[in-house]
Design an enzyme around this catalytic site. Structure first.
Site, PDB file in Angstrom:
ATOM      1  N   ASP A   2      39.872  78.841  83.126  1.00  0.00           N
ATOM      2  CA  ASP A   2      41.400  79.371  82.663  1.00  0.00           C
ATOM      3  C   ASP A   2      41.193  79.991  81.190  1.00  0.00           C
ATOM      4  OD1 ASP A   2      43.920  80.121  82.796  1.00  0.00           O
ATOM      5  OD2 ASP A   2      44.758  78.047  82.291  1.00  0.00           O
ATOM      6  N   ASN A  50      47.425  82.735  93.044  1.00  0.00           N
ATOM      7  CA  ASN A  50      47.206  83.844  92.309  1.00  0.00           C
ATOM      8  C   ASN A  50      47.430  85.286  92.828  1.00  0.00           C
ATOM      9  OD1 ASN A  50      43.972  82.564  90.753  1.00  0.00           O
ATOM     10  ND2 ASN A  50      46.197  82.544  89.813  1.00  0.00           N
TER      11      ASN A  50
HETATM   12  C1  IPE Z   1      41.566  82.658  84.576  1.00  0.00           C
HETATM   13  O1  IPE Z   1      42.162  83.308  83.624  1.00  0.00           O
HETATM   14  C2  IPE Z   1      41.183  83.685  85.572  1.00  0.00           C
HETATM   15  C3  IPE Z   1      41.988  83.627  86.979  1.00  0.00           C
HETATM   16  C4  IPE Z   1      42.716  82.747  87.452  1.00  0.00           C
HETATM   17  C5  IPE Z   1      41.500  84.666  88.110  1.00  0.00           C
HETATM   18  P1  IPE Z   1      43.714  83.510  83.383  1.00  0.00           P
HETATM   19  O2  IPE Z   1      43.911  84.994  83.967  1.00  0.00           O
HETATM   20  O3  IPE Z   1      44.659  82.658  84.126  1.00  0.00           O
HETATM   21  O4  IPE Z   1      44.248  83.724  81.815  1.00  0.00           O
HETATM   22  P2  IPE Z   1      45.420  83.170  81.140  1.00  0.00           P
HETATM   23  O5  IPE Z   1      45.744  81.844  81.687  1.00  0.00           O
HETATM   24  O6  IPE Z   1      46.415  84.264  81.433  1.00  0.00           O
HETATM   25  O7  IPE Z   1      45.037  83.209  79.621  1.00  0.00           O
HETATM   26 MG    MG Z   2      45.663  80.822  83.407  1.00  0.00          MG
END
Ligand code: IPE
Ligand code: MG
Length: 236
Positions: A2, A50
């Site tokens: 994350d 996601n």
């Molecule tokens: C993690 O980074 C990557 C995925 C979930 C694919 P994030 O995209 O969740 O990054 P933040 O949480 O917005 O900083």
């Molecule tokens: Mg995230």
């Protein structure tokens, strides 16, 4: 994994640049896991939730995944690492599914080192799929519900041939599990770090594994009982 987005925003970069740097870091951590004698490394790369992200970000993530798989094929062979995938990964874009199928088949012969990708993964979805799989097996006479125990349930999870994780790391300062390996982590040790994923490099990984190795795991026993045994590190 994350914190890609926040890391990028803090540097004044677009979120997708954070994802790109996150993928670079995956390569570092895959190598680090081997150096640290971690036989199973499971990375939560894309959750069932996601899909709610902006379409352009999802497309960028899928392109990065495709590029990663193409690049890593050689690395996996060189290092004799077996690839497995957990989740409803067959619902990912066709090109990605094809690459995954090829890489899974090509690395099947490796036994010592394992990279597991959680893709289109969620623990509750996994339970739903396990229920379906169990029910079908029961109807076919392959499972006896009267004799159901944890081992029988676990046979129907995506993780059926992967050991339970000993250690779960979450980067970026969030202290929650977000639907990741909930059942398999029943006895896992957790590690929360404020470091965002693109900066959680081999040194940070080594620090985390060190902290795991200093912990005492009890599984409901007393400290004295546990100290008579030894718990090896099999999965992170
Ligand atoms: C993690 O980074 C990557 C995925 C979930 C694919 P994030 O995209 O969740 O990054 P933040 O949480 O917005 O900083
Ligand atoms: Mg995230």
């Amino acid at each position: 994994m994350d914190g890609n987005g926040r890391w990028a925003q803090r540097q004044g970069l677009p979120r997708n640049e954070g994802h790109r740097r996150g993928v670079d870091n995956v390569e570092r951590v895959v190598k680090a896991a081997r150096d640290q004698q971690v036989r199973h490394l499971t990375l939560y790369a894309f959750s069932v939730e996601n899909w709610k992200r902006p379409k352009l970000e999802i497309e960028a993530l899928m392109r990065l995944l495709e590029g990663f798989l193409k690049d890593q094929r050689k690395v996996l062979h060189e290092n004799q690492i077996r690839l497995r995938v957990l989740g409803r990964w067959r619902d990912l874009p066709k090109r990605v599914v094809k690459l995954l199928e090829q890489t899974i088949a090509e690395t099947e012969q490796y036994t010592d080192w394992n990279l597991n990708l959680a893709l289109n993964y969620g623990s509750r979805t996994e339970v739903v799929d396990a229920f379906q799989s169990y029910a079908r097996a029961a109807l076919a006479g392959e499972e006896d519900p009267e004799k159901a125990d944890w081992a029988a349930v676990a046979r129907h999870l995506y993780s059926r041939d992967i050991p339970d994780p000993d250690f779960v790391i979450r980067t970026s300062g969030e202290c929650r599990i977000s639907n990741f390996l909930l059942l398999q982590s029943a006895y896992a040790e957790y590690y929360f770090t404020p470091v965002c994923w693109p900066e959680f490099d081999e040194n940070r990984f080594a620090e985390a594994v060190d902290s795991y190795r200093r912990r005492e795991r009890r599984y409901g026993l007393t400290g004295e009982q546990i100290r008579e045994q030894e718990a090896p590190l099999s999965g992170v």
